[in-house]
Motif scaffolding. Structure first.
Motif, PDB file in Angstrom:
ATOM      1  N   THR A 163     -58.649  34.045 -12.869  1.00 50.79           N
ATOM      2  CA  THR A 163     -59.850  33.216 -12.938  1.00 50.79           C
ATOM      3  C   THR A 163     -59.984  32.640 -14.329  1.00 50.79           C
ATOM      4  O   THR A 163     -59.716  33.301 -15.317  1.00 50.79           O
ATOM      5  CB  THR A 163     -61.109  34.038 -12.594  1.00 50.79           C
ATOM      6  OG1 THR A 163     -61.207  35.115 -13.504  1.00 50.79           O
ATOM      7  CG2 THR A 163     -61.055  34.561 -11.183  1.00 50.79           C
ATOM      8  N   ARG A 164     -60.413  31.411 -14.377  1.00 50.22           N
ATOM      9  CA  ARG A 164     -60.589  30.740 -15.662  1.00 50.22           C
ATOM     10  C   ARG A 164     -61.959  30.107 -15.710  1.00 50.22           C
ATOM     11  O   ARG A 164     -62.477  29.639 -14.712  1.00 50.22           O
ATOM     12  CB  ARG A 164     -59.538  29.653 -15.849  1.00 50.22           C
ATOM     13  CG  ARG A 164     -58.157  30.211 -16.003  1.00 50.22           C
ATOM     14  CD  ARG A 164     -57.198  29.105 -16.294  1.00 50.22           C
ATOM     15  NE  ARG A 164     -55.876  29.687 -16.392  1.00 50.22           N
ATOM     16  CZ  ARG A 164     -54.964  29.265 -17.212  1.00 50.22           C
ATOM     17  NH1 ARG A 164     -55.195  28.251 -17.982  1.00 50.22           N
ATOM     18  NH2 ARG A 164     -53.798  29.838 -17.263  1.00 50.22           N
ATOM     19  N   ALA A 165     -62.533  30.102 -16.886  1.00 51.27           N
ATOM     20  CA  ALA A 165     -63.835  29.457 -17.075  1.00 51.27           C
ATOM     21  C   ALA A 165     -63.617  27.954 -17.113  1.00 51.27           C
ATOM     22  O   ALA A 165     -62.858  27.451 -17.930  1.00 51.27           O
ATOM     23  CB  ALA A 165     -64.471  29.931 -18.366  1.00 51.27           C
ATOM     24  N   ALA A 166     -64.241  27.248 -16.202  1.00 53.06           N
ATOM     25  CA  ALA A 166     -64.089  25.803 -16.139  1.00 53.06           C
ATOM     26  C   ALA A 166     -65.232  25.139 -16.885  1.00 53.06           C
ATOM     27  O   ALA A 166     -66.357  25.608 -16.859  1.00 53.06           O
ATOM     28  CB  ALA A 166     -64.076  25.343 -14.695  1.00 53.06           C
ATOM     29  N   GLY A 167     -64.935  24.055 -17.538  1.00 50.96           N
ATOM     30  CA  GLY A 167     -65.984  23.286 -18.206  1.00 50.96           C
ATOM     31  C   GLY A 167     -66.303  23.791 -19.592  1.00 50.96           C
ATOM     32  O   GLY A 167     -65.558  24.550 -20.194  1.00 50.96           O
ATOM     33  N   ARG A 168     -67.440  23.364 -20.057  1.00 55.06           N
ATOM     34  CA  ARG A 168     -67.894  23.642 -21.412  1.00 55.06           C
ATOM     35  C   ARG A 168     -68.417  25.073 -21.539  1.00 55.06           C
ATOM     36  O   ARG A 168     -69.064  25.584 -20.643  1.00 55.06           O
ATOM     37  CB  ARG A 168     -69.021  22.666 -21.712  1.00 55.06           C
ATOM     38  CG  ARG A 168     -69.168  22.298 -23.134  1.00 55.06           C
ATOM     39  CD  ARG A 168     -70.145  21.154 -23.262  1.00 55.06           C
ATOM     40  NE  ARG A 168     -71.193  21.638 -24.132  1.00 55.06           N
ATOM     41  CZ  ARG A 168     -72.429  21.245 -24.132  1.00 55.06           C
ATOM     42  NH1 ARG A 168     -72.831  20.344 -23.284  1.00 55.06           N
ATOM     43  NH2 ARG A 168     -73.292  21.733 -24.964  1.00 55.06           N
ATOM     44  N   LEU A 169     -68.147  25.698 -22.685  1.00 56.95           N
ATOM     45  CA  LEU A 169     -68.669  27.022 -22.973  1.00 56.95           C
ATOM     46  C   LEU A 169     -69.872  26.873 -23.889  1.00 56.95           C
ATOM     47  O   LEU A 169     -69.799  26.198 -24.917  1.00 56.95           O
ATOM     48  CB  LEU A 169     -67.608  27.898 -23.641  1.00 56.95           C
ATOM     49  CG  LEU A 169     -66.382  28.219 -22.796  1.00 56.95           C
ATOM     50  CD1 LEU A 169     -65.371  29.021 -23.617  1.00 56.95           C
ATOM     51  CD2 LEU A 169     -66.775  28.997 -21.558  1.00 56.95           C
ATOM     52  N   LEU A 170     -70.974  27.511 -23.520  1.00 55.49           N
ATOM     53  CA  LEU A 170     -72.220  27.405 -24.275  1.00 55.49           C
ATOM     54  C   LEU A 170     -72.504  28.704 -25.009  1.00 55.49           C
ATOM     55  O   LEU A 170     -72.196  29.788 -24.514  1.00 55.49           O
ATOM     56  CB  LEU A 170     -73.385  27.102 -23.332  1.00 55.49           C
ATOM     57  CG  LEU A 170     -73.255  25.876 -22.438  1.00 55.49           C
ATOM     58  CD1 LEU A 170     -74.434  25.807 -21.482  1.00 55.49           C
ATOM     59  CD2 LEU A 170     -73.176  24.615 -23.272  1.00 55.49           C
ATOM     60  N   THR A 171     -73.123  28.593 -26.173  1.00 56.55           N
ATOM     61  CA  THR A 171     -73.596  29.775 -26.869  1.00 56.55           C
ATOM     62  C   THR A 171     -74.815  30.311 -26.131  1.00 56.55           C
ATOM     63  O   THR A 171     -75.385  29.632 -25.276  1.00 56.55           O
ATOM     64  CB  THR A 171     -73.982  29.450 -28.322  1.00 56.55           C
ATOM     65  OG1 THR A 171     -75.086  28.545 -28.302  1.00 56.55           O
ATOM     66  CG2 THR A 171     -72.822  28.849 -29.096  1.00 56.55           C
ATOM     67  N   VAL A 172     -75.224  31.512 -26.492  1.00 52.94           N
ATOM     68  CA  VAL A 172     -76.416  32.093 -25.870  1.00 52.94           C
ATOM     69  C   VAL A 172     -77.632  31.222 -26.183  1.00 52.94           C
ATOM     70  O   VAL A 172     -78.476  30.984 -25.317  1.00 52.94           O
ATOM     71  CB  VAL A 172     -76.622  33.548 -26.343  1.00 52.94           C
ATOM     72  CG1 VAL A 172     -77.943  34.102 -25.858  1.00 52.94           C
ATOM     73  CG2 VAL A 172     -75.474  34.425 -25.869  1.00 52.94           C
TER      74      VAL A 172
END
Length: 74
Positions: free
Chosen positions: A6-15
């Motif tokens: 599994t891979r995280a798709a799209g943009r990664l956001l900070t908390v």
């Protein structure tokens, strides 16, 4: 080392960014992470939340409106 399927798709956001998008304090996304109610990514010691995980969280809370059918008296 085996790669994850599994891979995280799209943009990664900070908390902080996730909290801003949810219009809450940072405490709420941190609680979601702690309770494992939302997917997250560890980058070193930092935690990032995929934008798609926030979209899924918002969609899961969506309540559709109820339409009432009114009968007319004859």
């Amino acid at each position: 080392m085996a790669s994850k399927s599994t891979r995280a798709a799209g943009r990664l956001l900070t908390v902080a960014q996730a909290a801003e998008r949810l219009n809450t304090s940072e405490r709420y996304p941190r609680r979601l992470i702690e309770e494992r109610r939302i997917a997250y990514v560890k980058v070193g010691r930092h935690v990032r939340i995929p934008e798609s995980a926030l979209d899924d969280l918002i969609a899961s809370g969506l309540v559709e409106p109820v339409t009432l059918h009114v009968r007319r008296a004859a």
